[in-house]
Design an enzyme around this catalytic site. Sequence first.
Site, PDB file in Angstrom:
ATOM      1  N   TYR A   1       5.340  -0.677   1.170  1.00 23.00           N
ATOM      2  CA  TYR A   1       3.983  -0.341   1.590  1.00 23.00           C
ATOM      3  C   TYR A   1       3.931   1.057   2.202  1.00 23.00           C
ATOM      4  O   TYR A   1       2.990   1.824   1.972  1.00 23.00           O
ATOM      5  CB  TYR A   1       3.475  -1.355   2.626  1.00 23.00           C
TER       6      TYR A   1
ATOM      7  N   HIS B   1      -2.584  -3.772  -5.548  1.00 20.81           N
ATOM      8  CA  HIS B   1      -3.860  -4.121  -4.906  1.00 20.81           C
ATOM      9  C   HIS B   1      -4.734  -2.870  -4.787  1.00 20.81           C
ATOM     10  O   HIS B   1      -5.343  -2.609  -3.745  1.00 20.81           O
ATOM     11  CB  HIS B   1      -3.627  -4.745  -3.531  1.00 20.81           C
TER      12      HIS B   1
END
Length: 359
Positions: free
Chosen positions: A340, A70
């Site tokens: 993440y 992303h």
Amino acid sequence: MKFERSRGLPPRSQRFDLGLRWVVVLAIPATIAALFVWCAGWFSPRPSAPRIVDAFEATTTPHPGFRRNHAKGICVTGHFESNGNGELVSRASVFAPGRYPLVGRLSIPGGDPGQDDGAGAVRSFALRTVLPHGEDWRIAMNSVPIFAVRTPQALFEQLNADARDPQTGRPDPEKMQAFLDSHPEVRAFDRYLDQHLPSSRYDNATYYGISAFRMTDAHGVHRFVRWEVVPDLPYRPVDARKRRDPDFLSYDLMRQLATGPLRWHLVLNVAMPGDSIDDSTRQWANSPSRPRIDAGTFVIERAQTQIDGPCRDIVFDPTILPAGIAPSSDPLLAARSSTYHVSLERRTWEEAAALANGH
């Protein structure tokens, strides 16, 4: 025995006890160390978070300072208007009636921040809602209600199959086919994409939390839910004209926000008997008897670039939750959380190195 005593040694039984004690003493830190390296994945075939991030990096050319997935997105800010209905299933502070500030990010999957918007078949929406007493709620959602794979190992294999070949600069189609043959669960994800064209804009897509979460109400009753955020604007599929603009998603978002805020309703879908709690490749049935709770509205008021916007350094870790909401046993939740954070560490280090070098 006389020989042992003449040299000042204790009897053999005492030496055995002493040796056993030393074995136990030394074994404890050795066991802890072994568990540490196993959990880190250094000597294990299972994928650790750094190995998964490495695999993401192998699917594209290097883009220092950007998220490993992303990478292309836009920051948004606004608030959540809770109507109190969520208290039916959870005592979480976010469901008490009120207004809570938020920072979010809209994006498309992929590790290249310069890719064309038309290349993205999925839209993604991440939110951090700031709550009283130091709590916050972080959500990471996609415009598809399921994941392609069930486990971190399967995700690792998928990324390896999609890695760029050093000779051609493109993925090896034989590797991808071998992966698909060994993971039939991916077919459900592919079927959904075939039947649902991507939305024409960020703001007319429904976004899904995908994994199940455990809600605890004020009486201590537990229920599992999956949430989705449903836009006020009607869905429209993307068309060929839109795809010609490489940045149509962010451009249209800014243009729409110039006319007023954008809204999505937070809907809590409560699990029914037979629903999968730990497998995010399986979609829950769209049953009229399923309890669906409209818990409030996410209101987006402004958008900013991701380079210097407020979402830049936020990790949208889906396991950061207020009291009253807890992760399910879905194995992808813990994997997403750890990867993440590794991605943040790497891009933060890259930015620091660039500043130190005067770039």
